[in-house]
Design a protein around this motif. Structure first.
Motif, PDB file in Angstrom:
ATOM      1  N   GLY A 164       7.151  -4.400  -2.540  1.00  0.00           N
ATOM      2  CA  GLY A 164       6.025  -5.267  -2.867  1.00  0.00           C
ATOM      3  C   GLY A 164       5.102  -5.565  -1.703  1.00  0.00           C
ATOM      4  N   MET A 165       4.861  -4.550  -0.891  1.00  0.00           N
ATOM      5  CA  MET A 165       4.033  -4.727   0.303  1.00  0.00           C
ATOM      6  C   MET A 165       2.948  -3.648   0.305  1.00  0.00           C
ATOM      7  SD  MET A 165       5.350  -4.524   4.263  1.00  0.00           S
ATOM      8  CE  MET A 165       6.377  -5.975   4.115  1.00  0.00           C
ATOM      9  N   HIS A 166       1.777  -3.986   0.823  1.00  0.00           N
ATOM     10  CA  HIS A 166       0.720  -2.994   0.959  1.00  0.00           C
ATOM     11  C   HIS A 166       1.163  -1.956   1.994  1.00  0.00           C
ATOM     12  CE1 HIS A 166      -3.166  -1.183   1.881  1.00  0.00           C
ATOM     13  NE2 HIS A 166      -3.548  -1.638   0.691  1.00  0.00           N
ATOM     14  N   CYS A 167       0.822  -0.695   1.772  1.00  0.00           N
ATOM     15  CA  CYS A 167       1.271   0.372   2.675  1.00  0.00           C
ATOM     16  C   CYS A 167       0.748   0.187   4.100  1.00  0.00           C
ATOM     17  CB  CYS A 167       0.920   1.745   2.123  1.00  0.00           C
ATOM     18  SG  CYS A 167      -0.819   2.021   1.815  1.00  0.00           S
ATOM     19  N   ASN A 168      -0.455  -0.362   4.265  1.00  0.00           N
ATOM     20  CA  ASN A 168      -0.976  -0.602   5.617  1.00  0.00           C
ATOM     21  C   ASN A 168      -0.177  -1.688   6.334  1.00  0.00           C
ATOM     22  OD1 ASN A 168      -2.948   1.319   5.245  1.00  0.00           O
ATOM     23  ND2 ASN A 168      -4.536  -0.143   4.717  1.00  0.00           N
ATOM     24  N   THR A 169       0.260  -2.685   5.588  1.00  0.00           N
ATOM     25  CA  THR A 169       1.066  -3.759   6.175  1.00  0.00           C
ATOM     26  C   THR A 169       2.403  -3.203   6.644  1.00  0.00           C
ATOM     27  OG1 THR A 169       0.014  -5.382   4.718  1.00  0.00           O
ATOM     28  CG2 THR A 169       2.113  -6.019   5.734  1.00  0.00           C
ATOM     29  N   LEU A 170       3.044  -2.395   5.804  1.00  0.00           N
ATOM     30  CA  LEU A 170       4.322  -1.794   6.199  1.00  0.00           C
ATOM     31  C   LEU A 170       4.131  -0.915   7.427  1.00  0.00           C
ATOM     32  CD1 LEU A 170       7.335  -1.369   5.755  1.00  0.00           C
ATOM     33  CD2 LEU A 170       6.758   0.528   4.221  1.00  0.00           C
ATOM     34  N   SER A 171       3.069  -0.162   7.465  1.00  0.00           N
ATOM     35  CA  SER A 171       2.796   0.705   8.603  1.00  0.00           C
ATOM     36  C   SER A 171       2.702  -0.099   9.903  1.00  0.00           C
ATOM     37  CB  SER A 171       1.500   1.480   8.378  1.00  0.00           C
ATOM     38  OG  SER A 171       1.204   2.285   9.491  1.00  0.00           O
ATOM     39  N   SER A 206       8.752   8.126   0.864  1.00  0.00           N
ATOM     40  CA  SER A 206       7.650   8.071   1.826  1.00  0.00           C
ATOM     41  C   SER A 206       7.450   6.609   2.210  1.00  0.00           C
ATOM     42  CB  SER A 206       6.363   8.614   1.202  1.00  0.00           C
ATOM     43  OG  SER A 206       5.902   7.714   0.197  1.00  0.00           O
ATOM     44  N   GLN A 207       6.704   6.374   3.260  1.00  0.00           N
ATOM     45  CA  GLN A 207       6.433   5.005   3.675  1.00  0.00           C
ATOM     46  C   GLN A 207       5.672   4.259   2.576  1.00  0.00           C
ATOM     47  OE1 GLN A 207       5.918   4.333   7.979  1.00  0.00           O
ATOM     48  NE2 GLN A 207       3.987   3.377   7.428  1.00  0.00           N
ATOM     49  N   GLY A 208       4.772   4.948   1.911  1.00  0.00           N
ATOM     50  CA  GLY A 208       4.021   4.345   0.807  1.00  0.00           C
ATOM     51  C   GLY A 208       4.914   3.952  -0.352  1.00  0.00           C
ATOM     52  N   GLN A 209       5.899   4.801  -0.661  1.00  0.00           N
ATOM     53  CA  GLN A 209       6.835   4.486  -1.740  1.00  0.00           C
ATOM     54  C   GLN A 209       7.680   3.269  -1.392  1.00  0.00           C
ATOM     55  OE1 GLN A 209       8.529   8.456  -1.773  1.00  0.00           O
ATOM     56  NE2 GLN A 209       7.924   8.705  -3.919  1.00  0.00           N
ATOM     57  N   VAL A 210       8.146   3.200  -0.149  1.00  0.00           N
ATOM     58  CA  VAL A 210       8.937   2.054   0.282  1.00  0.00           C
ATOM     59  C   VAL A 210       8.103   0.780   0.186  1.00  0.00           C
ATOM     60  CG1 VAL A 210      10.122   0.979   2.233  1.00  0.00           C
ATOM     61  CG2 VAL A 210      10.501   3.384   1.733  1.00  0.00           C
ATOM     62  N   ALA A 211       6.867   0.845   0.647  1.00  0.00           N
ATOM     63  CA  ALA A 211       5.982  -0.317   0.572  1.00  0.00           C
ATOM     64  C   ALA A 211       5.872  -0.807  -0.865  1.00  0.00           C
ATOM     65  CB  ALA A 211       4.611   0.026   1.141  1.00  0.00           C
TER      66      ALA A 211
END
Length: 72
Positions: free
Chosen positions: A25-32, A16-21
Motif C-alpha cells: 500500500g505504498m507509492h512506488c516512488n516512496t518505496l524507492s 518487482s519493486q513496484g509490485q512490492v509497493a
C-alpha cells in the motif's frame, strides 16, 4: 538498513519493486526512496514487508536492535 538484502528478498520472492509497493500500500516512488535510504521505514511498513517478502530476521535486513525483552 541493508538495501541489498531487501532487494534480494524481492527478487527471491519474484516481485518487482513496484509490485512490492502495491502489495504494502505504498507509492512506488516512496518505496524507492526508502530502499535507497533517503527516508526511513515505519514499524508498520517493516511488518508489512516482512509478511509480503517472508522475512524471518527483520533485525538483519532493517538493522534493528532488539533488546532482551523483545522491544525495538
Amino acid at each position: 538498513m541493508n538495501n541489498n538484502l531487501l532487494r534480494a528478498k524481492m527478487t527471491e520472492c519474484g516481485y518487482s519493486q513496484g509490485q512490492v509497493a502495491s502489495l504494502i500500500g505504498m507509492h512506488c516512488n516512496t518505496l524507492s526512496r526508502k530502499v535507497k535510504g533517503e527516508s526511513d521505514f515505519t514499524l508498520t511498513e517493516v511488518r508489512k514487508l516482512c509478511r509480503v517478502l517472508r522475512i524471518t530476521d527483520p533485525a538483519r535486513v532493517f538493522d534493528l536492535y532488539i533488546d532482551s525483552a523483545g522491544g525495538i
